[in-house]
Design a protein around this motif. Structure first.
Motif, mmCIF file in Angstrom:
data_model
loop_
_atom_site.group_PDB
_atom_site.id
_atom_site.type_symbol
_atom_site.label_atom_id
_atom_site.label_comp_id
_atom_site.label_asym_id
_atom_site.label_seq_id
_atom_site.Cartn_x
_atom_site.Cartn_y
_atom_site.Cartn_z
ATOM 1 N N SER A 35 0.865 -1.183 0.000
ATOM 2 C CA SER A 35 0.000 0.000 0.000
ATOM 3 C C SER A 35 0.900 1.231 0.000
ATOM 4 C CB SER A 35 -0.875 0.030 1.253
ATOM 5 O OG SER A 35 -1.710 -1.090 1.289
ATOM 6 N N GLN A 36 0.536 2.219 -0.799
ATOM 7 C CA GLN A 36 1.306 3.462 -0.846
ATOM 8 C C GLN A 36 0.370 4.590 -0.437
ATOM 9 O OE1 GLN A 36 3.025 4.506 -4.638
ATOM 10 N NE2 GLN A 36 4.598 5.730 -3.653
ATOM 11 N N PHE A 37 0.849 5.482 0.439
ATOM 12 C CA PHE A 37 -0.005 6.544 0.967
ATOM 13 C C PHE A 37 0.839 7.676 1.526
ATOM 14 C CE2 PHE A 37 0.936 3.430 4.166
ATOM 15 C CZ PHE A 37 1.165 4.153 5.327
ATOM 16 N N LEU A 38 0.195 8.791 1.837
ATOM 17 C CA LEU A 38 0.828 9.908 2.520
ATOM 18 C C LEU A 38 0.645 9.673 4.017
ATOM 19 C CD1 LEU A 38 2.022 12.729 2.971
ATOM 20 C CD2 LEU A 38 -0.248 13.657 2.590
ATOM 21 N N ALA A 39 1.736 9.463 4.730
ATOM 22 C CA ALA A 39 1.689 9.245 6.174
ATOM 23 C C ALA A 39 2.060 10.557 6.869
ATOM 24 C CB ALA A 39 2.655 8.141 6.567
ATOM 25 N N PRO A 40 1.094 11.223 7.499
ATOM 26 C CA PRO A 40 1.403 12.491 8.171
ATOM 27 C C PRO A 40 2.156 12.275 9.486
ATOM 28 C CG PRO A 40 -0.897 11.928 8.497
ATOM 29 C CD PRO A 40 -0.308 10.887 7.574
ATOM 30 N N VAL A 41 2.699 13.338 10.023
ATOM 31 C CA VAL A 41 3.325 13.304 11.349
ATOM 32 C C VAL A 41 2.305 12.757 12.340
ATOM 33 C CG1 VAL A 41 4.205 14.729 13.240
ATOM 34 C CG2 VAL A 41 4.900 15.211 10.894
ATOM 35 N N GLY A 42 2.740 11.853 13.206
ATOM 36 C CA GLY A 42 1.851 11.272 14.198
ATOM 37 C C GLY A 42 1.233 9.957 13.773
ATOM 38 N N THR A 43 1.474 9.549 12.535
ATOM 39 C CA THR A 43 0.964 8.252 12.089
ATOM 40 C C THR A 43 1.516 7.160 12.998
ATOM 41 O OG1 THR A 43 0.775 8.918 9.782
ATOM 42 C CG2 THR A 43 1.021 6.569 10.193
ATOM 43 N N VAL A 44 0.650 6.230 13.400
ATOM 44 C CA VAL A 44 1.064 5.092 14.221
ATOM 45 C C VAL A 44 0.874 3.821 13.403
ATOM 46 C CG1 VAL A 44 0.621 3.773 16.327
ATOM 47 C CG2 VAL A 44 0.424 6.271 16.358
ATOM 48 N N GLU A 45 1.926 3.040 13.300
ATOM 49 C CA GLU A 45 1.865 1.761 12.605
ATOM 50 C C GLU A 45 2.065 0.649 13.638
ATOM 51 O OE1 GLU A 45 3.768 3.534 8.473
ATOM 52 O OE2 GLU A 45 4.857 1.943 9.525
ATOM 53 N N ILE A 46 1.151 -0.298 13.668
ATOM 54 C CA ILE A 46 1.208 -1.426 14.597
ATOM 55 C C ILE A 46 1.678 -2.661 13.838
ATOM 56 C CG2 ILE A 46 -0.130 -2.906 16.153
ATOM 57 C CD1 ILE A 46 0.047 0.032 17.087
ATOM 58 N N VAL A 47 2.677 -3.332 14.376
ATOM 59 C CA VAL A 47 3.208 -4.554 13.769
ATOM 60 C C VAL A 47 3.127 -5.661 14.821
ATOM 61 C CG1 VAL A 47 5.198 -5.648 12.669
ATOM 62 C CG2 VAL A 47 4.804 -3.181 12.371
ATOM 63 N N PRO A 48 2.231 -6.630 14.629
ATOM 64 C CA PRO A 48 2.116 -7.728 15.599
ATOM 65 C C PRO A 48 3.344 -8.636 15.585
ATOM 66 C CG PRO A 48 0.209 -7.636 14.130
ATOM 67 C CD PRO A 48 1.238 -6.721 13.570
ATOM 68 N N CYS A 49 3.587 -9.274 16.694
ATOM 69 C CA CYS A 49 4.676 -10.242 16.785
ATOM 70 C C CYS A 49 4.494 -11.315 15.708
ATOM 71 C CB CYS A 49 4.677 -10.873 18.173
ATOM 72 S SG CYS A 49 6.073 -11.962 18.460
#
Length: 144
Positions: free
Chosen positions: A93-107
């Motif tokens: 996926s390609q997108f504009l990630a603004p300041v404050g974006t949170v990305e969660i990556v599960p174990c």
């Protein structure tokens, strides 16, 4: 925050810079290896406690790909136009990630990320056992 708790916090956080601690604490190195091994050391300092790890990274345009050995949360401190992400998939996926974006990556998730401009972020890593402990305290169960 009181002076005492600030002092306790600073003593609880230990920088684990392996290049400066050749004979250092094996447990600390093992924890760091497990939590933040996919993050290159040159991107920024790494810190660990008994309950997790954190790093503040700063790097130019780049990409990264790894299997997460802990639960992770990435908080972007710079805007990321054209950011590419794939989580447990070949589809990016390609997108504009603004300041404050949170990305969660599960174990155990497979992650690919690419960015086209310099990136600064905070990355927090939490082992599955710690998340289960928190779930138990908050919800009286060890899973979600």
């Amino acid at each position: 925050m009181s002076v005492t708790s600030d002092r306790e916090t600073r003593s609880a956080l230990r920088s684990v810079d392996q290049s400066k601690r050749p004979g250092g604490d094996d447990v600390g190195r093992d924890l760091l290896a497990a939590f933040l091994s996919a993050v290159p050391d040159e991107w920024g300092p790494k810190y660990e406690t008994t309950s997790g790890a954190a790093t503040r990274t700063l790097t130019g345009p780049n990409s990264i790909s790894f299997n997460a050995t802990s639960h992770m949360a990435l908080v972007l401190l710079t805007p990321q136009p054209g950011r590419e992400i794939a989580l447990n998939s070949d589809k990016r996926s390609q997108f504009l990630a603004p300041v404050g974006t949170v990305e969660i990556v599960p174990c155990n998730a497979e992650l690919f990320a690419r960015w086209k401009v310099p990136k600064e972020n905070l990355l927090l890593a939490l082992p599955p056992e710690q998340l289960a402990r928190i779930a138990g305290l908050e919800f009286q169960r060890d899973d979600f």
